[in-house]
Each structure stands twice: as C-alpha cells, then as structure tokens.
Write a protein that holds these residues in place. Structure first.
Motif: not given
Length: 166
Positions: A5-6, A9-10, A13
């Motif tokens: 997920l990190a 991240r973009e 989001r």
C-alpha cells in the motif's frame, strides 16, 4: 500488505478519490434521472460526472497527487478539466450506445432491463473507461513531475531545519 500500500500510495489515493467520485456521480445521476431529467438519462449522467469532476480535481490535487506537480496551477487546472472532458465523453459513450444504438430502452425492453443496461453501460463500463484514461493522462500531463511539491510537514532538505523536530 502495508509495504504494498505504501509503495502504491498514489494509486490507492486515486482509487479512493475515484470511489468517492463514483458515489457522487451515482447519487446525482439517479436523483436527476428519476426527477427532473426523466427523459434525458445521458444528460443526467453527464451532470453527475461534472459535479464529481470538480470534487475530483480538488481531492486529486491536494491529496492523491499532492507531491506531484510541475505546472502552474491555472495550466494544471485547464489540463485537468480538458482531460476530464475527454473522460466524460468516454464515460457517457457506452450508455449512449446502449440507449440509442442498441435501443435498450422502454418500450423495446422492460423498465428493469433499461435501468440494468443504463447502470452497466454508464456507471460500470463508462466509469471504468473514464477512470483508466484519467489515471494515465493525469500522471502523464496534469501532474507529470514526481516530488515537485513536498508533503505538508515533511522536509526532505537537510539544510533547512524541520519545524517538527525543533
């Protein structure tokens, strides 16, 4: 999972902004479609997408792509809305084809058949086409430069003291 997920991240989001925009589109489209725009379902969809697009610009700029940039804000906004206009056409095209080319509307099909065709063509297929195009185009033209803006509260320059550390 946290690492994945990190790393993306973009994209996560962007997907959350898109999901919220989808709910906005769905709500506005169906409220209009079953009230003042009963005979204009594609117009109802277009209005729903337009309202969601305004939300999407702010949310994508300030959250999903907040570290990207590379353009002056007016140029960035113009590109965003131009690309969103193309995506709007991609979004509405499947429902237009469903209604007016395939004639999937009352009296040729039942009301349930018509509404199912509208939902699948406009809300599912159209949204998927528009979203894929937006993801590619926003990264390529609207927010092209990674790291152009720093995240609030984050200092990547060791020569400038970090306010939080003080």
């Amino acid at each position: 999972m946290r690492e994945l997920l990190a790393k993306h991240r973009e994209l996560v989001r962007f997907a959350l902004v898109g999901g919220t925009s989808f709910v906005i589109t769905l709500t506005i489209t169906y409220v209009l479609k079953f009230t003042v725009l009963r005979t204009h379902p594609v117009t109802a969809l277009i209005v729903g997408v337009l309202v969601a697009t305004i939300f999407s610009y702010v949310a994508n700029r300030e959250w999903a792509f907040r570290t990207r940039g590379g353009r002056e804000r007016a140029h960035e906004a113009a590109l965003f809305f131009l690309i969103s206009g193309v995506a709007l056409g991609l979004n509405a095209l499947p429902q237009w084809v469903s209604r007016y080319v395939l004639d999937l509307q009352v009296p040729h099909v039942s009301l349930v058949g018509q509404e199912s065709a509208d939902f699948v063509s406009g809300m599912i297929i159209g949204t998927l086409l528009g979203t894929l195009f937006r993801w590619w185009a926003f990264k390529k033209w609207v927010f092209p430069t990674e790291g152009a803006r720093t995240e609030p509260g984050r200092n990547d320059n060791p020569d400038i003291p970090d306010r939080k550390a003080a």
